[in-house]
Design an enzyme around this catalytic site. Structure first.
Site, mmCIF file in Angstrom:
data_model
loop_
_atom_site.group_PDB
_atom_site.id
_atom_site.type_symbol
_atom_site.label_atom_id
_atom_site.label_comp_id
_atom_site.label_asym_id
_atom_site.label_seq_id
_atom_site.Cartn_x
_atom_site.Cartn_y
_atom_site.Cartn_z
ATOM 1 N N PHE A 83 1.083 5.274 0.622
ATOM 2 C CA PHE A 83 0.326 5.988 1.454
ATOM 3 C C PHE A 83 1.145 7.645 1.171
ATOM 4 O O PHE A 83 2.273 7.576 0.940
ATOM 5 C CB PHE A 83 0.867 5.875 2.999
ATOM 6 C CG PHE A 83 0.041 4.606 3.539
ATOM 7 C CD1 PHE A 83 0.587 3.507 3.531
ATOM 8 C CD2 PHE A 83 -1.199 4.802 4.266
ATOM 9 C CE1 PHE A 83 0.028 2.347 3.867
ATOM 10 C CE2 PHE A 83 -1.756 3.738 4.867
ATOM 11 C CZ PHE A 83 -1.299 2.631 4.705
ATOM 12 N N THR A 119 0.763 -1.058 0.028
ATOM 13 C CA THR A 119 -0.081 0.011 0.002
ATOM 14 C C THR A 119 1.018 1.368 -0.007
ATOM 15 O O THR A 119 2.192 1.112 0.809
ATOM 16 C CB THR A 119 -0.893 0.145 1.167
ATOM 17 O OG1 THR A 119 -1.513 -1.204 1.214
ATOM 18 C CG2 THR A 119 -1.968 1.022 1.142
#
Ligand SMILES: O=C(O)C(=O)Cc1ccccc1
Length: 384
Positions: A269, A267
């Site tokens: 960010f 992921t």
């Protein structure tokens, strides 16, 4: 408490000039930093956060000549010290004293991302993505860390929309390899579980293991909320997909580790702040922009060419419908009236705004883009 504006070098966030620099920043006029009391609390599944702001009261012992009428104060040590250069040094890289807002409960992967970027930061849990933006805007937090894309489920569109609606600047990125664990109450075995709770992305990424177990899946706001819910309700038939840190925080056992289908579930960010950072060219920087174009054949091709012509690599392109102007009416006298969706284009490219190639590319794009805003220029995260 009055706040006054002082000079901090950065871009205008209107995007009106790709290479134009503006001065923008805020300093506290009476030297007493505004104190924010940030508490992360939670209840039930929704993960309620309490973020309270209070003006700093000068609680330190202070000399007061009125205490001893007619005498000079001798308690010189407690008098305020003049500021020195040391007072203006930037916060250490480990994030000591930096407050980072994120969506979720303590133990969530977003909090992991904040701790990866600033290992000693104080994290500020928020109910919603928008609350994390607002916490920074209202000075309750210094920065926000928010997921923007995932290697298996793609973009987090809500955060693309919020980036445009709010005026924060991207000052960094964090890549996080999430390690999904199956958690349950101590003493509970995997074959006793009838349902498993988690964030939809964690459930989707752990499909193989959850299918083997034959459990029902229940979506909740974030992975740590799932762990907290199982623990606080003493659920013996329910498990949670969450991090090892969540297991520790909420007193659950890890029944299985690394249950994700893909070994690397990454992921990305974004780190957002009120002020932009000064771009450099001595390390790898990325720049994120958003723009709109007129209707017409090849307009997107032309927009992408401004980067290709200068050998600038693009790392991400995303398009989102313009919410406020969803349909464009095009009146073509030969073929009648057509209605199209109107799009915003988000692009990340591998160049610093201090690099003349990037400045020229954006100057070029600005010649025909109907709107252009630089969302931020920030060091690339090359670690996992
Ligand atoms: O639910 C969480 O813990 C989050 O921070 C969102 C999330 C979920 C799964 C992978 C990465 C981030």
């Amino acid at each position: 408490m009055a706040l006054e504006c002082v000079a901090v070098l950065g871009w205008g966030d209107s995007g009106s000039s790709a290479s134009g620099l503006v001065f923008n920043g805020v300093r506290n006029s009476n030297r007493t930093p505004r104190k924010c009391v940030c508490r992360g609390g939670f209840s039930g599944l929704s993960g309620h956060s309490v973020i309270k702001s209070a003006d700093n009261q000068n609680t330190g012992k202070s000399s007061n000549v009125n205490d001893v009428p007619g005498k000079l104060c001798k308690d010189l040590i407690s008098l305020p010290k003049p500021l020195t250069v040391a007072d203006f040094t930037v916060t250490p890289n480990d994030g000591t004293k930096v407050r980072i807002s994120f969506k979720g409960l303590p133990g969530s992967f977003s909090e992991d991302a904040a701790l990866k970027a600033y290992p000693k930061c104080e994290t500020v849990p928020c109910d919603e993505f928008e609350d994390a933006f607002k916490a920074v805007e209202l000075w309750l937090a210094d920065k926000a860390v928010l997921p923007i894309e995932n290697s298996s489920s793609g973009s987090i569109h809500r955060n693309y929309d919020l980036l445009l609606r709010h005026r924060l600047h991207i000052v960094g990125e964090v890549q996080l390899a999430a390690n999904f664990c199956l958690l349950a109450l101590p003493g509970i075995k995997a074959d006793q579980l009838k349902r498993v709770l988690s964030h939809p992305q964690a459930l989707a990424s752990s499909d193989i293991v959850l299918t083997q177990l034959g459990v029902a899946r229940e979506n909740v706001d974030d992975t740590a909320s799932a762990a907290q819910y199982v623990a606080s309700n003493g659920l013996r038939d329910a498990g949670a997909v969450a991090s090892a840190r969540a297991a520790e925080i909420y007193g659950l056992n890890i029944l299985a580790d690394r249950i994700q289908d893909e070994p690397d579930n990454i992921t990305r960010f974004l780190v957002l702040a009120r002020d932009p950072i000064i771009p450099r060219t001595d390390k790898l920087f990325k720049t994120s922009i958003v723009f709109t174009l007129d209707e017409g054949p090849g307009v997107l091709f032309k927009a992408l060419a401004v980067f290709a012509l200068r050998e600038i690599n693009l790392t991400k392109i995303e398009s989102r419908p313009q919410r406020k102007r969803p349909l464009r009416v095009v009146d073509d006298s030969n073929n009648g009236t057509a209605k199209y969706f109107d799009y915003l284009f988000y692009i990340d490219f591998e160049a610093s705004m201090a690099d003349p190639r990037a400045q020229n590319a954006l100057g070029h794009l600005q010649e025909f883009a109907t709107f252009l805003r630089v969302l931020g220029c920030y060091p690339m995260d090359a670690t996992l």
